[in-house]
Scaffold this motif. Sequence first.
Motif, mmCIF file in Angstrom:
data_model
loop_
_atom_site.group_PDB
_atom_site.id
_atom_site.type_symbol
_atom_site.label_atom_id
_atom_site.label_comp_id
_atom_site.label_asym_id
_atom_site.label_seq_id
_atom_site.Cartn_x
_atom_site.Cartn_y
_atom_site.Cartn_z
ATOM 1 N N ALA A 231 0.791 -1.229 0.054
ATOM 2 C CA ALA A 231 -0.117 0.007 0.040
ATOM 3 C C ALA A 231 0.698 1.281 0.032
ATOM 4 C CB ALA A 231 -0.921 0.115 1.152
ATOM 5 N N GLU A 232 2.231 1.293 0.236
ATOM 6 C CA GLU A 232 2.907 2.364 0.558
ATOM 7 C C GLU A 232 3.521 2.532 -0.742
ATOM 8 O OE1 GLU A 232 5.539 2.061 3.884
ATOM 9 O OE2 GLU A 232 4.105 1.311 5.016
ATOM 10 N N GLU A 233 3.948 3.879 -0.999
ATOM 11 C CA GLU A 233 4.688 4.578 -2.275
ATOM 12 C C GLU A 233 5.829 5.164 -1.358
ATOM 13 O OE1 GLU A 233 6.070 5.164 -5.760
ATOM 14 O OE2 GLU A 233 4.024 4.108 -5.999
ATOM 15 N N PRO A 234 6.950 5.044 -1.706
ATOM 16 C CA PRO A 234 7.393 3.942 -2.497
ATOM 17 C C PRO A 234 7.254 2.656 -1.673
ATOM 18 C CG PRO A 234 9.185 5.097 -1.535
ATOM 19 C CD PRO A 234 8.151 5.848 -1.208
ATOM 20 N N VAL A 235 7.579 1.675 -2.254
ATOM 21 C CA VAL A 235 7.495 0.019 -1.662
ATOM 22 C C VAL A 235 8.733 -0.060 -0.812
ATOM 23 C CG1 VAL A 235 6.880 -2.451 -1.988
ATOM 24 C CG2 VAL A 235 5.876 -0.589 -3.230
#
Length: 113
Positions: free
Chosen positions: A46-50
Motif C-alpha cells: 500500500a505504501e509509495e514507495p514500496v
Amino acid sequence: MFVAMNRFKVLKEKAAAFEAMWLNRNSTLHQMPGFMTFQLLKGPDAEEPVFYSSYTLWARKADFEAWAQSTQFREAHDRAEKREPLSVGHPQFQGFEVLQALNAPASAREAAE
C-alpha cells in the motif's frame, strides 16, 4: 554474528522489475566464507514507495567486510549500476552485531515448512 542490511525505496510501478532482478540473479554469496543466510524482505504494497530490505547474516563482521572487498561483490554491484534505476536514491546500509539470537526448536521449524 553480523547482520548486514540494505533498505531500498522502490517506485511502486517498478516493484515487479525490482523483485525479478533479485529473484533471477546469479548470487555468489554461498561461496563466501562466513556467509550464513540471505533474505529479501518486502514491506506493505500500500505504501509509495514500496520498502524492501536485503538481509544477510555472517559468522563474523570480518567475513562481511571480506565480501564487501571481494571481486564477487564488485561484479554483482557493477551489474546493478548498469541497469535502469528501480529505486529512489541509493540503498541505505545498516550493519549490526548480533547480541542475542533465539531459535525455535527444530520440530517447530519443520512444522512451518
